[in-house]
Write an enzyme that holds these catalytic residues in place. Structure first.
Site, PDB file in Angstrom:
ATOM      1  N   ASN A 210       0.910  -1.150   0.229  1.00 59.27           N
ATOM      2  CA  ASN A 210       0.035  -0.102  -0.103  1.00 59.27           C
ATOM      3  C   ASN A 210       0.631   1.373  -0.036  1.00 59.27           C
ATOM      4  O   ASN A 210       2.208   1.237  -0.065  1.00 59.27           O
ATOM      5  CB  ASN A 210      -0.869   0.138   1.272  1.00 59.27           C
ATOM      6  CG  ASN A 210      -0.239  -0.167   2.458  1.00 59.27           C
ATOM      7  OD1 ASN A 210       0.594   0.824   2.812  1.00 59.27           O
ATOM      8  ND2 ASN A 210      -0.437  -1.225   3.170  1.00 59.27           N
ATOM      9  N   LYS A 289       9.357 -16.406 -10.885  1.00 58.69           N
ATOM     10  CA  LYS A 289       8.416 -15.470 -11.478  1.00 58.69           C
ATOM     11  C   LYS A 289       7.318 -16.092 -12.168  1.00 58.69           C
ATOM     12  O   LYS A 289       7.541 -16.893 -13.118  1.00 58.69           O
ATOM     13  CB  LYS A 289       9.305 -14.667 -12.345  1.00 58.69           C
ATOM     14  CG  LYS A 289       8.713 -13.466 -13.012  1.00 58.69           C
ATOM     15  CD  LYS A 289       9.463 -12.566 -13.612  1.00 58.69           C
ATOM     16  CE  LYS A 289       8.848 -11.498 -14.424  1.00 58.69           C
ATOM     17  NZ  LYS A 289       9.497 -10.854 -15.465  1.00 58.69           N
ATOM     18  N   PRO A 305      -1.790 -12.183  10.301  1.00 64.82           N
ATOM     19  CA  PRO A 305      -1.963 -12.058  12.035  1.00 64.82           C
ATOM     20  C   PRO A 305      -2.354 -10.561  12.018  1.00 64.82           C
ATOM     21  O   PRO A 305      -1.707  -9.775  11.306  1.00 64.82           O
ATOM     22  CB  PRO A 305      -0.603 -12.533  12.529  1.00 64.82           C
ATOM     23  CG  PRO A 305       0.386 -12.435  11.245  1.00 64.82           C
ATOM     24  CD  PRO A 305      -0.327 -12.797  10.071  1.00 64.82           C
ATOM     25  N   PHE A 323      -3.791   3.209  14.925  1.00 61.95           N
ATOM     26  CA  PHE A 323      -4.486   4.078  13.767  1.00 61.95           C
ATOM     27  C   PHE A 323      -5.457   3.529  12.908  1.00 61.95           C
ATOM     28  O   PHE A 323      -5.283   2.162  12.926  1.00 61.95           O
ATOM     29  CB  PHE A 323      -3.049   4.574  13.122  1.00 61.95           C
ATOM     30  CG  PHE A 323      -2.305   5.630  13.887  1.00 61.95           C
ATOM     31  CD1 PHE A 323      -1.632   5.498  14.805  1.00 61.95           C
ATOM     32  CD2 PHE A 323      -2.252   6.870  13.085  1.00 61.95           C
ATOM     33  CE1 PHE A 323      -1.087   6.618  15.537  1.00 61.95           C
ATOM     34  CE2 PHE A 323      -1.706   7.951  13.772  1.00 61.95           C
ATOM     35  CZ  PHE A 323      -1.013   7.885  14.944  1.00 61.95           C
ATOM     36  N   LYS A 341     -10.464  -4.583  18.602  1.00 64.24           N
ATOM     37  CA  LYS A 341      -9.036  -4.748  18.696  1.00 64.24           C
ATOM     38  C   LYS A 341      -8.452  -4.568  20.391  1.00 64.24           C
ATOM     39  O   LYS A 341      -7.530  -4.954  20.555  1.00 64.24           O
ATOM     40  CB  LYS A 341      -8.269  -4.032  18.014  1.00 64.24           C
ATOM     41  CG  LYS A 341      -8.083  -4.384  16.283  1.00 64.24           C
ATOM     42  CD  LYS A 341      -7.318  -3.784  15.380  1.00 64.24           C
ATOM     43  CE  LYS A 341      -7.744  -4.039  13.940  1.00 64.24           C
ATOM     44  NZ  LYS A 341      -6.540  -4.547  13.198  1.00 64.24           N
TER      45      LYS A 341
HETATM   46  O1  PMT Z   1       2.840   6.142   6.689  1.00 66.86           O
HETATM   47  P1  PMT Z   1       2.269   7.639   6.216  1.00 66.86           P
HETATM   48  O2  PMT Z   1       2.411   7.739   4.573  1.00 66.86           O
HETATM   49  O3  PMT Z   1       2.747   8.646   6.981  1.00 66.86           O
HETATM   50  O4  PMT Z   1       0.636   7.256   6.429  1.00 66.86           O
HETATM   51  C1  PMT Z   1       0.116   7.199   7.830  1.00 66.86           C
HETATM   52  C2  PMT Z   1      -0.776   6.327   7.847  1.00 66.86           C
HETATM   53  C3  PMT Z   1      -2.119   6.643   7.213  1.00 66.86           C
HETATM   54  C4  PMT Z   1      -0.254   4.690   7.528  1.00 66.86           C
HETATM   55  C5  PMT Z   1      -1.504   6.109   9.253  1.00 66.86           C
HETATM   56  O5  PMT Z   1      -1.933   7.516   9.769  1.00 66.86           O
HETATM   57  C6  PMT Z   1      -2.381   5.281   9.619  1.00 66.86           C
HETATM   58  O6  PMT Z   1      -3.588   5.453   9.664  1.00 66.86           O
HETATM   59  N1  PMT Z   1      -1.985   3.894  10.030  1.00 66.86           N
HETATM   60  C7  PMT Z   1      -2.998   2.688  10.008  1.00 66.86           C
HETATM   61  C8  PMT Z   1      -3.382   2.222   8.594  1.00 66.86           C
HETATM   62  C9  PMT Z   1      -4.749   1.327   8.800  1.00 66.86           C
HETATM   63  O7  PMT Z   1      -5.579   1.528   8.013  1.00 66.86           O
HETATM   64  O8  PMT Z   1      -4.685   0.300   9.570  1.00 66.86           O
HETATM   65  P2  PMT Z   1      -5.864  -0.742   9.832  1.00 66.86           P
HETATM   66  O9  PMT Z   1      -7.277   0.075   9.703  1.00 66.86           O
HETATM   67  O10 PMT Z   1      -5.864  -1.588   8.744  1.00 66.86           O
HETATM   68  O11 PMT Z   1      -5.384  -1.260  11.091  1.00 66.86           O
HETATM   69  C10 PMT Z   1      -5.893  -0.651  12.112  1.00 66.86           C
HETATM   70  C11 PMT Z   1      -5.044  -0.825  13.242  1.00 66.86           C
HETATM   71  O12 PMT Z   1      -4.208  -2.251  13.567  1.00 66.86           O
HETATM   72  C12 PMT Z   1      -3.361  -0.079  12.970  1.00 66.86           C
HETATM   73  O13 PMT Z   1      -2.866   0.299  14.379  1.00 66.86           O
HETATM   74  C13 PMT Z   1      -2.749  -1.146  12.353  1.00 66.86           C
HETATM   75  O14 PMT Z   1      -1.298  -0.925  12.454  1.00 66.86           O
HETATM   76  C14 PMT Z   1      -3.205  -2.484  13.243  1.00 66.86           C
HETATM   77  N2  PMT Z   1      -2.920  -3.910  12.313  1.00 66.86           N
HETATM   78  C15 PMT Z   1      -3.719  -3.937  11.251  1.00 66.86           C
HETATM   79  C16 PMT Z   1      -3.907  -5.115  10.578  1.00 66.86           C
HETATM   80  C17 PMT Z   1      -2.906  -6.053  11.135  1.00 66.86           C
HETATM   81  N3  PMT Z   1      -2.582  -7.260  10.442  1.00 66.86           N
HETATM   82  N4  PMT Z   1      -2.030  -5.951  12.185  1.00 66.86           N
HETATM   83  C18 PMT Z   1      -2.197  -4.717  12.735  1.00 66.86           C
HETATM   84  O15 PMT Z   1      -1.328  -4.608  13.706  1.00 66.86           O
END
Ligand code: PMT
Length: 399
Positions: A210, A289, A305, A323, A341
């Site tokens: 992403n 590939k 996970p 986040f 979570k």
């Molecule tokens: O990196 P930048 O360009 O500065 O951009 C910042 C950002 C947009 C990446 C940041 O602000 C942000 O929002 N990060 C979270 C991205 C996201 O949408 O995460 P999520 O909704 O998929 O996950 C929610 C939370 O679970 C997050 O804290 C993520 O780190 C965590 N997660 C998600 C999936 C996973 N398999 N493991 C996790 O730990």
């Protein structure tokens, strides 16, 4: 606790009667261990002399953009870069109007536009000018841009009016400035932060990923380390330099990230999951590939996970902060992630604006309430985030 020791403060003075209070403010900043440099508008010099400010700050005062001697000593762009904090006190209605419209027609407005440091404004003006909708609109534009507005106080004014518009007292301004650098107990804390994207390999040359740049996580790591925390940053593939005093672990996939997090979680006080972790990975990794096929290609994906959920599950685990970048129903989706979570705090943001940009706005969500952090540079926002975390940890440990 004030944290102004060794901080570099650029004090901008505009032309108002409260300018005389800047002598005391400069003395207080110096006493708190800060280094002060002063820039004044022409009008300000009618209220307090540059010589007084030079004697108190111990540095030459900047008065004019076109002063070749001053530019040779420290040019205005260098001065803007030098500052850890810019405070304009007093800030007149005219100055606020010019800055809010992005003008750069004197030394002060130019410094303010050119700096990446946090900017604080201490308004001072007649109560009717303060209440005027033009002034209020200009201030709200500055506030939206992340400026800190300190005051004004209400009371008797130099012109004889009574009402809002008095500049805060130097001691109050000192306290507010200290609070900007005050991140409470971070000096004795260990932080583990994830950042950047993950890459989920399809074959030796292709992957799913992403647009996360890592900028938000690196800004948090930098600000937390500057506040004295011991910081470990687990980063997906990004193109950023490691901030000073930060221990960095580079990973590729979500599974690598999980291993790095779990291997370093012991003793962590605060975990912040900023990483945009891929939710799915290809079920099978092709070791060669994949060749083009006219029929197309179907990829079968399996779930990765959930790293932050694993951390939140730990008994006696860290204060856990997530986040969520969302394209729609940002707050509802953020709340849902906070609950599912089992996080202590979550920062929801607009995915169409936050990925790979230098600035961000966030909604902080807890199980009890939510509030906004206005759009600002990611380092300024990181300071706000750390302040919030510090308050939450303090109130949690006081329960
Ligand atoms: O990196 P930048 O360009 O500065 O951009 C910042 C950002 C947009 C990446 C940041 O602000 C942000 O929002 N990060 C979270 C991205 C996201 O949408 O995460 P999520 O909704 O998929 O996950 C929610 C939370 O679970 C997050 O804290 C993520 O780190 C965590 N997660 C998600 C999936 C996973 N398999 N493991 C996790 O730990």
């Amino acid at each position: 606790m004030l944290s102004l020791t060794n901080k570099r403060i650029l004090l901008g003075i505009t032309g108002g009667i409260a300018a005389y209070k800047c002598a005391e403010l400069t003395r207080l900043f110096s006493k708190a261990g800060a280094e002060v440099r002063v820039a004044m508008t022409k009008a300000a010099t009618e209220f307090i002399t540059p010589l007084t400010m030079q004697a108190l700050s111990g540095n030459r005062v900047s008065l004019d953009l076109l002063d070749t001697d001053a530019e040779a000593a420290m040019g205005h762009i260098e001065l803007a870069r030098w500052a850890d904090l810019v405070i304009i006190a007093p800030a007149t209605a005219d100055f606020i109007a010019r800055v809010s419209h992005g003008q750069a027609d004197d030394i002060l407005t130019t410094l303010v536009l050119a700096t990446a440091a946090p900017i604080a404004i201490a308004p001072a003006m007649n109560q009717a000018m303060w209440s005027d909708s033009g002034t209020q609109e200009n201030l709200s534009a500055l506030s939206d841009r992340g400026y800190h507005i300190f005051g004004p106080a209400s009371g008797e004014q130099a012109c004889g009016d009574v009402g809002p518009g008095r500049m805060l007292e130097p001691q109050q301004l000192l306290q507010h400035c200290g609070n900007l650098f005050d991140v409470g107990r971070f000096a004795s804390l260990r932080l583990l932060i994830t950042g950047g994207p993950t890459r989920e390999a399809i074959d030796p040359v292709r992957f799913i990923s992403n647009h996360s740049s890592g900028k938000m996580a690196f800004a948090l790591a930098q600000e937390a380390a500057a506040a004295g925390a011991q910081v470990t940053l687990v980063s997906g593939p990004v193109n950023l330099a490691t901030p000073d005093s930060v221990s960095r672990i580079d990973v590729e996939s979500a599974e690598d990230m999980l291993d790095a997090v779990m291997g370093n979680i012991s003793g962590t006080n605060v975990f912040i999951g900023v990483a945009a972790v891929a939710d799915y990975r290809p079920k099978q990794l092709a070791h060669e590939k994949i060749k083009k096929d006219d029929e197309g290609l179907t990829l079968s994906l399996i779930k990765n996970p959930d790293i932050i959920s694993e951390v939140a599950k730990l008994s006696k685990g860290p204060f856990t902060v997530g986040f969520a970048a969302e394209t729609n129903s940002i707050i509802e989706n953020g709340k849902q992630k906070l609950l599912s979570k089992k996080l202590d705090l979550l920062f929801a943001n607009n995915a169409t604006q936050s990925f790979n940009s230098d600035s961000i706005s966030l909604t902080a969500i807890t199980s009890e309430n939510e509030f906004e952090i206005a759009t600002a540079n990611k380092n300024v926002v990181a300071q706000e985030i750390l302040k919030l975390i510090s308050e939450r940890i303090n109130s949690k440990s006081a329960e």
